[in-house]
Write a protein that holds these residues in place. Structure first.
Motif, mmCIF file in Angstrom:
data_model
loop_
_atom_site.group_PDB
_atom_site.id
_atom_site.type_symbol
_atom_site.label_atom_id
_atom_site.label_comp_id
_atom_site.label_asym_id
_atom_site.label_seq_id
_atom_site.Cartn_x
_atom_site.Cartn_y
_atom_site.Cartn_z
ATOM 1 N N GLY A 53 9.100 10.485 23.539
ATOM 2 C CA GLY A 53 10.205 9.921 23.606
ATOM 3 C C GLY A 53 10.682 11.097 22.893
ATOM 4 O O GLY A 53 12.805 11.342 22.328
ATOM 5 N N ASN A 134 14.108 9.565 21.270
ATOM 6 C CA ASN A 134 14.079 8.164 21.538
ATOM 7 C C ASN A 134 12.727 8.328 20.349
ATOM 8 O O ASN A 134 11.811 7.943 20.643
ATOM 9 N N GLU A 136 11.290 7.621 16.988
ATOM 10 C CA GLU A 136 11.045 6.450 15.508
ATOM 11 C C GLU A 136 10.409 8.032 14.692
ATOM 12 O O GLU A 136 9.370 7.860 14.358
ATOM 13 N N SER A 150 16.464 10.687 14.337
ATOM 14 C CA SER A 150 16.365 10.837 15.845
ATOM 15 C C SER A 150 17.820 10.227 16.143
ATOM 16 O O SER A 150 18.341 9.550 15.881
ATOM 17 N N MET A 152 17.850 8.126 18.758
ATOM 18 C CA MET A 152 17.934 6.358 18.505
ATOM 19 C C MET A 152 18.110 5.917 16.980
ATOM 20 O O MET A 152 18.777 5.097 17.261
ATOM 21 N N LYS A 157 20.219 2.645 19.270
ATOM 22 C CA LYS A 157 19.827 2.071 20.984
ATOM 23 C C LYS A 157 18.879 3.574 21.427
ATOM 24 O O LYS A 157 19.209 4.340 21.210
ATOM 25 N N ARG A 158 18.358 3.265 22.420
ATOM 26 C CA ARG A 158 18.073 4.380 23.028
ATOM 27 C C ARG A 158 18.739 5.731 24.339
ATOM 28 O O ARG A 158 19.622 4.534 24.241
ATOM 29 N N GLU A 160 19.205 7.502 27.252
ATOM 30 C CA GLU A 160 18.956 8.064 28.469
ATOM 31 C C GLU A 160 18.535 10.349 28.311
ATOM 32 O O GLU A 160 19.156 10.942 28.252
#
Ligand code: BTN
Length: 256
Positions: A53, A134, A136, A150, A152, A157-158, A160
């Motif tokens: 991530g 991405n 946590e 992060s 995200m 939201k994630r 790209e």
């Protein structure tokens, strides 16, 4: 500068792989990217937790310049990451000297620059970039002694990953092009516009000591200018800000 990209699902450290490749003669611009690292390294021998991530990439550079200006490469990488994040996600990003990328005071990216030089010239510089994309952070970064975030988490939201890597790469290319021409002012100016520690009371940890003072920005070689409690001025070329407390300048006797 776009050259070979080595892409892995898991490596020990992209910096270590890039270093091996550089030693074997890989050209400037070669990039190593991984989805995870098992031995990700941060500055000062720290671990860089590298779960899936995140973005973990290392770039091989071969600048033929005076070693005095090498710290500007670290700064330019930080500026490139910050500007890429700003351009794609309109987040308010700042830099903590020399190159921690912060969002709302929390670290979202770090840079580890390593250099190998011979007697007469620089052999190569590896610029390693880690970005909490991405991830946590509460799940993975329980052991950290600084606040982390992060993309995200900031955006809800994630993101790209490929798009961000391309943007970072493009920004680095632009700044590095200027750097190689000896045109450092755009890099310095961009850094100064993002400087989170400017005029803040900071404690800087170097390999020898901890220095406390008021941060007065960077000089033209990327060293941090400090005003000490005694009023004396000094510069620190290498180290890290271990604390910066906001709005304490006056109460600590640091009036300018
Ligand atoms: C720091 O803030 O301490 C620097 C962190 C640098 C992490 C990156 S991730 C890609 C590259 N490979 C590593 O092992 N470290 C750098």
């Amino acid at each position: 500068m776009r050259k070979s990209i080595f892409y892995y699902q898991e490596v020990s450290s992209t910096n270590d792989l890039a270093k091996d490749l550089a030693k074997k003669g890989s050209e400037e611009g070669t990039m190593v990217i991984a989805e995870r690292q098992t031995k990700g390294r941060g500055r000062f021998g720290r671990t860089w937790f590298s779960p899936e991530g995140g973005i973990y990439l290392s770039l091989i550079l071969r600048p033929q310049v005076n070693p005095k200006v090498i710290p500007l490469i670290t700064l330019l990488a930080g500026v490139a990451v910050a500007e890429a994040i700003k351009a794609l996600y309109a987040l308010s990003v700042m830099l903590k000297w020399p190159n921690d990328v912060l969002i709302n005071g929390k670290k979202v990216s770090g840079i580890l620059t390593e250099m190998e030089s011979g007697i007469e010239a620089i052999n190569f510089v590896i610029v390693g970039i880690g970005i909490n994309a991405n991830i946590e952070t509460r799940r993975w970064f329980k052991e950290l002694d600084y606040p982390a975030t992060s993309l995200m988490e900031e955006l809800g939201k994630r993101i790209e990953i490929k798009k961000l890597i391309n943007e970072v790469q493009a920004k680095i290319e632009n700044f590095y092009f200027l750097f190689k021409q000896g045109n450092y002012s755009p890099i310095l100016e961009a850094y100064r516009n993002l400087d989170a520690t400017f005029e803040k009371i900071v404690e800087i940890k170097t390999t020898k000591e901890v220095i406390k003072g008021k941060a007065m920005g960077i000089d033209n070689y990327g060293s941090l200018k400090l005003k000490l409690l005694t009023g004396e001025k000094t510069k620190v070329c290498c180290g890290e800000v271990i604390s910066n407390r906001l709005n304490e300048g006056k109460s600590q006797g640091f009036e300018t």
